[in-house]
Motif scaffolding. Structure first.
Motif, mmCIF file in Angstrom:
data_model
loop_
_atom_site.group_PDB
_atom_site.id
_atom_site.type_symbol
_atom_site.label_atom_id
_atom_site.label_comp_id
_atom_site.label_asym_id
_atom_site.label_seq_id
_atom_site.Cartn_x
_atom_site.Cartn_y
_atom_site.Cartn_z
ATOM 1 N N VAL A 22 2.134 6.583 -5.542
ATOM 2 C CA VAL A 22 1.795 5.180 -5.296
ATOM 3 C C VAL A 22 1.522 5.009 -3.806
ATOM 4 N N GLU A 23 0.355 4.433 -3.488
ATOM 5 C CA GLU A 23 -0.010 4.199 -2.091
ATOM 6 C C GLU A 23 -0.010 2.712 -1.761
ATOM 7 N N PHE A 24 0.539 2.395 -0.611
ATOM 8 C CA PHE A 24 0.526 1.028 -0.069
ATOM 9 C C PHE A 24 -0.348 1.020 1.182
ATOM 10 N N TRP A 25 -1.362 0.157 1.161
ATOM 11 C CA TRP A 25 -2.368 0.090 2.224
ATOM 12 C C TRP A 25 -2.323 -1.291 2.856
ATOM 13 N N GLN A 26 -2.156 -1.326 4.159
ATOM 14 C CA GLN A 26 -2.162 -2.577 4.911
ATOM 15 C C GLN A 26 -3.264 -2.515 5.948
ATOM 16 N N GLY A 27 -4.238 -3.417 5.845
ATOM 17 C CA GLY A 27 -5.329 -3.440 6.807
ATOM 18 C C GLY A 27 -4.834 -3.761 8.211
ATOM 19 N N ARG A 28 -5.439 -3.095 9.196
ATOM 20 C CA ARG A 28 -5.103 -3.333 10.602
ATOM 21 C C ARG A 28 -6.389 -3.420 11.412
ATOM 22 N N ALA A 29 -6.280 -3.974 12.615
ATOM 23 C CA ALA A 29 -7.433 -4.116 13.496
ATOM 24 C C ALA A 29 -8.010 -2.756 13.873
ATOM 25 N N SER A 30 -9.310 -2.762 14.169
ATOM 26 C CA SER A 30 -10.040 -1.560 14.611
ATOM 27 C C SER A 30 -10.034 -0.454 13.563
ATOM 28 N N ARG A 31 -9.798 -0.814 12.310
ATOM 29 C CA ARG A 31 -9.787 0.121 11.191
ATOM 30 C C ARG A 31 -8.668 1.166 11.297
ATOM 31 N N LEU A 32 -7.638 0.880 12.087
ATOM 32 C CA LEU A 32 -6.477 1.757 12.184
ATOM 33 C C LEU A 32 -5.413 1.267 11.195
ATOM 34 N N HIS A 33 -5.763 1.360 9.909
ATOM 35 C CA HIS A 33 -4.931 0.808 8.853
ATOM 36 C C HIS A 33 -3.626 1.586 8.693
ATOM 37 N N ASP A 34 -2.618 0.899 8.154
ATOM 38 C CA ASP A 34 -1.358 1.546 7.804
ATOM 39 C C ASP A 34 -1.409 1.959 6.338
ATOM 40 N N ARG A 35 -1.155 3.237 6.070
ATOM 41 C CA ARG A 35 -1.155 3.756 4.707
ATOM 42 C C ARG A 35 0.105 4.598 4.502
ATOM 43 N N PHE A 36 0.858 4.280 3.476
ATOM 44 C CA PHE A 36 2.038 5.071 3.123
ATOM 45 C C PHE A 36 1.955 5.428 1.645
ATOM 46 N N VAL A 37 2.292 6.667 1.330
ATOM 47 C CA VAL A 37 2.237 7.119 -0.054
ATOM 48 C C VAL A 37 3.605 7.627 -0.485
#
Length: 211
Positions: A180-195
């Motif tokens: 299961v992946e959790f994706w949080q959008g961040r500025a400058s396309r440096l998103h936070d992704r945890f799996v």
């Protein structure tokens, strides 16, 4: 503006390892509860991706009807395209696109058919017209016209003036997750992704992914 110039910055928030709960279902529940104050329409809608026997993928929007440590459940016609795909290959993917909070949740796992008793309980909780529609529609099969579909609905209404029985071809699935992946959008396309990845001992290993 040309379509390749359509963009925006994602500034709704961030996600750190310290924010995450022990299991993906606990984390999913936390995020889901945060959708109500955000005013998101259809927060339980999810894209279900399947693959048929030839390897051809397809996807469609379905509604989540339950979740817990055992998995994520939805209901459908068991003769539909999605059901035929699952019979050929039970490995599926769910995507929850929660754009209002710049979030996505992606669930990978195995779809297992629910027992008839569970399907019966949910079926009779649906609005009466939705129950009748299950009898009127041979999902994914060609239908000659809208008139034919509506006539079948009226016939079902006459046939079942009182309780509507559960069709033999209608039921549900539980997607048992292994990733299961959790994706949080961040500025400058440096998103936070945890799996979260399921381990052999039943625990979950968590790691950050590059955006």
């Amino acid at each position: 503006m040309e379509i390749d110039q359509w963009r925006r910055e994602y500034v709704s928030g961030g996600l750190s390892r310290e924010d995450l709960l022990e299991t993906p279902v606990e984390q999913f529940d936390k995020w889901l509860q945060e959708l109500t104050p955000a005013g998101l329409k259809d927060p339980s809608s999810m894209s279900l991706a399947t693959v048929d026997a030839s390897g051809r993928p397809s996807q469609r929007i379905v509604l989540l009807k339950g979740y817990g440590e055992q998995g994520f459940t939805f209901f459908t016609n068991l003769q539909s395209q999605k059901a035929r795909d699952i019979a050929a290959n039970p490995q599926v993917c769910l995507l929850f696109p929660w754009h209002a909070l710049d979030r996505q949740v992606i669930v990978y796992g195995r779809a297992e058919e629910l027992g008839r008793a569970e399907a019966e309980t949910y079926f009779h909780s649906r609005p009466r017209d939705s129950q009748l529609a299950a009898w009127a529609s041979h999902q994914s099969e060609p239908v000659a016209s809208r008139d034919k579909l509506e006539s079948a609905f009226l016939e079902a209404r006459k046939r079942y003036p009182d309780e509507v029985p559960l069709p033999d071809y209608w039921g549900g699935y539980r997607v048992v997750p292994d990733t299961v992946e959790f994706w949080q959008g961040r500025a400058s396309r440096l998103h936070d992704r945890f799996v979260y990845r399921l381990q052999a001992d039943g625990s979950w290993q968590v790691e950050r992914l590059s955006p």
